[in-house]
Design a protein around this motif. Structure first.
Motif, short mmCIF file in Angstrom:
data_model
loop_
_atom_site.label_atom_id
_atom_site.label_comp_id
_atom_site.label_asym_id
_atom_site.label_seq_id
_atom_site.Cartn_x
_atom_site.Cartn_y
_atom_site.Cartn_z
N GLU A 161 14.40 9.95 -3.06
CA GLU A 161 15.84 9.83 -2.86
C GLU A 161 16.15 9.60 -1.38
N GLY A 162 17.21 8.80 -1.14
CA GLY A 162 17.60 8.47 0.22
C GLY A 162 17.78 9.66 1.14
N PRO A 163 18.48 10.73 0.70
CA PRO A 163 18.67 11.88 1.57
C PRO A 163 17.37 12.56 1.99
N ASP A 164 16.30 12.37 1.21
CA ASP A 164 15.00 12.94 1.56
C ASP A 164 14.18 11.98 2.42
N ILE A 165 14.32 10.68 2.17
CA ILE A 165 13.54 9.68 2.91
C ILE A 165 14.06 9.51 4.33
N GLY A 166 15.39 9.41 4.48
CA GLY A 166 15.98 9.12 5.78
C GLY A 166 15.54 10.05 6.90
N PRO A 167 15.62 11.36 6.73
CA PRO A 167 15.22 12.27 7.80
C PRO A 167 13.74 12.23 8.13
N VAL A 168 12.93 11.61 7.27
CA VAL A 168 11.49 11.53 7.52
C VAL A 168 11.14 10.22 8.21
N ILE A 169 11.66 9.11 7.69
CA ILE A 169 11.22 7.81 8.19
C ILE A 169 11.78 7.51 9.58
N PRO B 121 8.61 -4.35 11.30
CA PRO B 121 8.29 -3.05 10.72
C PRO B 121 8.22 -3.14 9.19
N ILE B 122 7.30 -2.40 8.61
CA ILE B 122 7.12 -2.39 7.15
C ILE B 122 7.08 -0.94 6.69
N ALA B 123 7.92 -0.59 5.75
CA ALA B 123 7.91 0.76 5.18
C ALA B 123 7.46 0.68 3.73
N TYR B 124 6.62 1.62 3.33
CA TYR B 124 6.24 1.69 1.92
C TYR B 124 5.97 3.15 1.56
N TYR B 125 5.99 3.42 0.28
CA TYR B 125 5.97 4.79 -0.20
C TYR B 125 4.96 4.94 -1.33
N VAL B 126 4.19 6.01 -1.29
CA VAL B 126 3.17 6.25 -2.30
C VAL B 126 3.29 7.70 -2.78
N PRO B 127 3.33 7.93 -4.09
CA PRO B 127 3.42 9.32 -4.57
C PRO B 127 2.26 10.16 -4.06
N GLU B 128 2.56 11.38 -3.67
CA GLU B 128 1.52 12.31 -3.27
C GLU B 128 0.67 12.69 -4.48
N GLY C 44 6.19 11.28 -10.58
CA GLY C 44 7.17 10.20 -10.57
C GLY C 44 8.58 10.66 -10.92
N ASP C 45 8.79 11.95 -11.12
CA ASP C 45 10.10 12.46 -11.51
C ASP C 45 10.71 13.25 -10.34
N GLY C 46 10.92 12.54 -9.24
CA GLY C 46 11.52 13.19 -8.08
C GLY C 46 10.56 14.02 -7.28
N GLN C 47 9.24 13.82 -7.46
CA GLN C 47 8.26 14.63 -6.74
C GLN C 47 8.00 14.04 -5.36
N GLU C 48 7.15 14.73 -4.61
CA GLU C 48 6.89 14.33 -3.22
C GLU C 48 6.25 12.95 -3.13
N VAL C 49 6.64 12.23 -2.07
CA VAL C 49 6.05 10.92 -1.79
C VAL C 49 5.62 10.88 -0.34
N ARG C 50 4.61 10.09 -0.07
CA ARG C 50 4.17 9.90 1.32
C ARG C 50 4.87 8.67 1.86
N VAL C 51 5.59 8.87 2.95
CA VAL C 51 6.35 7.80 3.60
C VAL C 51 5.48 7.17 4.68
N GLY D 60 1.99 -1.96 -8.33
CA GLY D 60 2.05 -1.19 -7.09
C GLY D 60 3.46 -0.72 -6.76
N TYR D 61 3.73 -0.62 -5.47
CA TYR D 61 4.99 -0.06 -5.01
C TYR D 61 5.69 -1.02 -4.06
N ALA D 62 7.01 -0.97 -4.07
CA ALA D 62 7.79 -1.90 -3.25
C ALA D 62 7.58 -1.63 -1.75
N ARG D 63 7.63 -2.70 -0.97
CA ARG D 63 7.60 -2.60 0.48
C ARG D 63 8.96 -3.03 1.03
N GLU D 64 9.31 -2.47 2.17
CA GLU D 64 10.56 -2.82 2.84
C GLU D 64 10.21 -3.38 4.22
#
Length: 279
Positions: A142-150, A172-179, A184-191, A251-255
């Motif tokens: 979720e955005g509120p969790d990703i923003g303060p980290v990235i 710059p390239i950002a991508y995210y991988v589940p820990e 996949g149901d709102g659990q931790e991800v590695r930014v 795989g997972y989306a890249r930004e």
């Protein structure tokens, strides 16, 4: 003197609240009938009741209110308590404003459903890239969790890039991988906060992670303009294109950040890349 009902009406509080204040010693009745147990209050007790309500409305606990009214708190301590409460309310307002903006964006998306064109989606090959990166764990996608980290990750990465002298050659390239263990149901991800650097950049001394980000043979891409907390609009278009054209995501989306305005996220431009394949 006034009965508890009349005093409650004058003070615009409930009888139940007055009984609670009596039970905890915050506002005792002026007199209590020894036979009936009826409580009676004097008019001058409204002053204390009004102060209780005012302090309680500031968000202070009843224990704090009691300490203030009984002069157990110094003026400096009171100022500190109120400054802390002000900071809490400001933080809450900021969070509520962000939540409201998200709701409005979702409403716009709902209104636009069925009218969004997929013509802006481009299928292309993404080459392998040498990148420098740092990563950290966020509580969810979720955005509120990703923003303060990235944000802090990129700030630290730019600082370390200056130290190493590595040559930045791309965006710059950002991508995210589940820990590990995430479902996949709102659990931790590695930014992962990365940026493309020269192909001959050595692995280095651990100041930064230097690695080759794998290429994507076939990627569905779309350019997203605006804040990243509204990227779901572009992702929905991307998903529709993938479904309409008989692909499945891989795989997972890249930004990829193409334009960044630190003063106004409305001016941000990102390319969203998602690998696809035929089933």
């Amino acid at each position: 003197m006034f009965s508890i009902g009349d005093f409650a009406a004058l003070g615009r509080v409930s009888v139940r609240m007055l009984r609670h204040y009596d039970a905890i010693g915050l506002l005792r009745p002026a007199a209590t009938d020894p036979v009936s147990g009826y409580r009676y209050y004097r008019a001058d007790q409204l002053r204390r009741l009004n102060r209780i309500i005012a302090l309680k409305d500031l968000g202070l606990t009843l224990a704090q209110v009691a300490d203030i009214l009984d002069n157990k708190v110094t003026v400096d301590e009171l100022h500190g308590m109120l400054r802390l409460r002000r900071a809490q309310l400001e933080e809450q307002l900021s969070a509520d404003a962000a939540r409201l903006a998200g709701i409005e964006a979702r409403l716009r998306m709902i209104e636009q459903e069925g009218h969004m064109s997929t013509e802006d989606v481009v299928l292309k090959r993404i080459p392998q890239a040498r990148v420098a990166e740092l990563s950290a764990v966020a509580a969810s996608y979720e955005g509120p969790d990703i923003g303060p980290v990235i944000g802090p990750l990129y700030q630290e990465m730019w600082r370390r890039l200056k130290q190493t002298g590595a040559t930045v050659t791309g965006s710059p390239i950002a991508y995210y991988v589940p820990e590990p263990g995430a479902d996949g149901d709102g659990q931790e991800v590695r930014v992962h906060a990365a940026v493309e650097v020269a192909a001959n950049t050595p692995a280095g001394d651990g100041t930064l992670d230097i690695l080759d980000l794998p290429g994507i043979q076939s990627a569905a891409t779309i350019v997203h303009r605006g804040p990243m907390d509204e990227a779901f609009r572009s992702m929905q278009i991307l998903a529709r294109w993938i479904d309409d054209n008989g692909y499945t995501p891989v795989g997972y989306a890249r930004e990829v950040c193409l334009e960044f305005d630190p003063e106004n996220p409305v001016n941000w431009v990102h390319e969203l890349q998602l690998g696809v394949a035929r089933p």
